[in-house]
Design an enzyme around this catalytic site. Structure first.
Site, short mmCIF file in Angstrom:
data_model
loop_
_atom_site.label_atom_id
_atom_site.label_comp_id
_atom_site.label_asym_id
_atom_site.label_seq_id
_atom_site.Cartn_x
_atom_site.Cartn_y
_atom_site.Cartn_z
CD GLU A 58 -1.02 -2.28 2.25
OE1 GLU A 58 0.19 -2.47 2.01
OE2 GLU A 58 -1.65 -2.95 3.07
CB THR A 203 15.03 -39.60 -3.17
OG1 THR A 203 13.76 -40.22 -3.29
CG2 THR A 203 15.27 -38.66 -4.31
N1 NAP Z 1 10.15 -39.62 -10.46
C1 NAP Z 1 10.18 -38.93 -9.35
O1 NAP Z 1 9.50 -37.92 -9.19
C2 NAP Z 1 11.07 -39.38 -8.25
C3 NAP Z 1 11.25 -38.53 -7.14
C4 NAP Z 1 12.03 -38.98 -6.10
C5 NAP Z 1 12.61 -40.24 -6.16
N2 NAP Z 1 12.44 -41.02 -7.24
C6 NAP Z 1 13.01 -42.36 -7.25
O2 NAP Z 1 12.41 -43.07 -6.20
C7 NAP Z 1 13.34 -44.01 -5.68
C8 NAP Z 1 13.48 -43.76 -4.18
O3 NAP Z 1 12.25 -43.94 -3.56
P1 NAP Z 1 12.14 -44.74 -2.20
O4 NAP Z 1 10.71 -44.98 -1.96
O5 NAP Z 1 13.09 -45.89 -2.25
O6 NAP Z 1 12.77 -43.73 -1.17
P2 NAP Z 1 12.34 -42.39 -0.46
O7 NAP Z 1 10.88 -42.21 -0.40
O8 NAP Z 1 13.16 -41.30 -1.02
O9 NAP Z 1 12.87 -42.68 0.99
C9 NAP Z 1 12.15 -43.56 1.81
C10 NAP Z 1 12.88 -43.68 3.12
O10 NAP Z 1 12.87 -42.42 3.79
C11 NAP Z 1 12.98 -42.66 5.17
N3 NAP Z 1 11.90 -41.97 5.83
C12 NAP Z 1 10.62 -41.89 5.44
N4 NAP Z 1 9.91 -41.17 6.32
C13 NAP Z 1 10.76 -40.76 7.26
C14 NAP Z 1 10.63 -39.97 8.42
N5 NAP Z 1 9.47 -39.46 8.77
N6 NAP Z 1 11.72 -39.73 9.15
C15 NAP Z 1 12.89 -40.23 8.79
N7 NAP Z 1 13.07 -41.01 7.70
C16 NAP Z 1 12.04 -41.28 6.96
C17 NAP Z 1 12.84 -44.17 5.38
O11 NAP Z 1 14.13 -44.73 5.35
P3 NAP Z 1 14.94 -45.14 6.65
O12 NAP Z 1 13.93 -45.67 7.63
O13 NAP Z 1 15.92 -46.11 6.20
O14 NAP Z 1 15.56 -43.88 7.10
C18 NAP Z 1 12.20 -44.60 4.10
O15 NAP Z 1 12.46 -45.93 3.78
C19 NAP Z 1 14.62 -43.78 -6.41
O16 NAP Z 1 14.72 -44.70 -7.46
C20 NAP Z 1 14.47 -42.40 -6.96
O17 NAP Z 1 15.25 -42.21 -8.12
C21 NAP Z 1 11.68 -40.61 -8.28
#
Ligand code: NAP
Length: 378
Positions: A58, A203
């Protein structure tokens, strides 16, 4: 009866929103605000808030007006009535002698203070407050600010890129790049407009992302980078840790994280927070922590595990889903959201207020999973 904007003022509110948008990515923790000064239907001043420490909209709109007496000031947000980093706008409007003020939406932070609308009305200024589509658009403009002001947590946007069949990676883990360069530029703009970005450790391990906003024109504010990493496995030689001294990295760990891992990350400048409870509890705890730090928006970029936890915890406010015209197929290739999924169609979260945008050959679908918080009773 409450006064409402005229159709002409409604158009000026749209112009004021455009002006406000010029400072996107630069104003947090303040709101985006634009203002237009009108005399006899003619625009005589325009302004917007450029960020903390700068004039409010403003004031900057009135700055170039030689005789503001009797003018109408149209602004996207209720003028402030309190002393913050700058003096109250209501005082400046009264001093300028404006005759009418048109407000796009009420400021949640004005509640419990003197309230801009009341201050102006008590001083005899005509005040019209928008409703319907005008108000909705002005609230959406500041959805992150409003969410934070009313809930104490950032607004959470889940952004994912998938193939047409909903896969975020191939069975071998290849995911860069599913979408094209235009969508990637969009993601960098989304990062620059967010106070924080977040990924799961899966990721971080698979992609070694930087999570910075890059290849953009002008001054860019980098988001606080967050990794949800229960066991503090973030690699010490990865890109996130390597750049932690330039752009902050926050690791949300669980009580199971070994102290040696935590100490090694902290020694490299990473901010590690150990939060108790389940993954959903840690997500909620992390959002509270971000809110306390005045981080008003969090862009979650996956992967499937973190998306699942956040969807189950019902903390996602908005989604942006980027669809690439390709099919990956196969049960071994991960879908966008991991287990457990939603057992019934009734319980499956639905997105409202869908906007569909073509970005080169990709399609971005955006919308709201949760309604924007309201003041209640206003
Ligand atoms: N196309 C896309 O948009 C895209 C985007 C991102 C990733 N990606 C792909 O997706 C794949 C990875 O996915 P993902 O499902 O394996 O992994 P993610 O979702 O990146 O990570 C999952 C992990 O995060 C940790 N986590 C989750 N919630 C949490 C919390 N509240 N506090 C602390 N830790 C927590 C846990 O691991 P811990 O318990 O071991 O800590 C869980 O297993 C890769 O291949 C990547 O390239 C694709």
């Amino acid at each position: 009866m409450s006064l409402r904007p005229t159709p002409a003022e409604s158009e000026l509110l749209a112009r004021a929103r455009q002006l406000a948008g010029r400072a996107e990515g630069h104003v947090s923790p303040n709101p985006l605000v634009g203002a237009v000064v009108v005399r006899d239907g003619e625009v005589v001043g325009e302004g917007w808030h450029a960020g903390p420490g700068h004039s409010h909209a403003e004031i900057s709109a009135l700055a170039g007006v030689t005789d503001p007496r009797g003018t109408t000031v149209v602004c996207t947000l209720e003028p402030c009535s309190h002393h913050g980093r700058t003096p109250p706008c209501t005082a400046a409007l009264l001093e300028a002698g404006v005759g009418r003020v048109v407000i796009g939406t009420l400021d949640p932070l004005e509640r419990g203070r003197a309230q801009g609308v009341q201050v102006l009305r008590r001083a005899g200024v005509e005040v019209a407050v928008a409703e319907g589509e005008d108000e909705r658009a002005c609230r959406e403009l500041n959805s992150a600010f409003i969410t934070w002001a009313l809930t104490g947590r950032p607004e959470v946007t889940l952004k994912l890129a998938t193939s047409l069949d909903g896969k975020i990676a191939t069975a071998s883990g290849e995911s860069q790049w599913i979408t094209g360069p235009g969508s990637r530029r969009r993601v960098h703009r989304m990062r620059a407009a967010s106070d924080a970005v977040g990924v799961g450790i899966g990721t971080a391990l698979a992609d070694d992302p930087r999570l910075t906003a890059r290849d953009l024109e002008g001054e860019v504010r980098q988001p606080a980078r967050t990794v949800f990493d229960s066991r503090a496995r973030l690699p010490l030689d990865g890109r996130l840790v390597a750049t932690a001294d330039q752009t902050p990295v926050l690791v949300i760990a669980g009580t199971e994280a070994p102290s040696a891992r935590i100490e090694a990350l902290v020694a490299r400048g990473v901010d590690v927070r150990v939060l108790p409870g389940t993954a959903a509890d840690r997500v909620r705890g992390a959002l509270d922590l971000m809110g306390e730090r005045e981080l008003q928006s969090l862009l979650v970029e996956g992967g499937a595990g973190l998306a699942a936890v956040m969807l189950q915890a019902e903390v996602i406010d908005r989604v942006t889903w980027m669809l690439a015209p390709m099919v990956i197929g196969g049960t071994g290739a991960p879908g966008a959201v991991a287990d457990p999924g939603f057992a019934t169609l009734e319980s499956a979260p639905r997105v409202d207020g869908i906007a569909v945008e073509r970005i080169d050959d990709d399609v971005a679908i955006s919308g709201r999973l949760r309604p924007l918080a309201t003041l209640g009773g206003d």
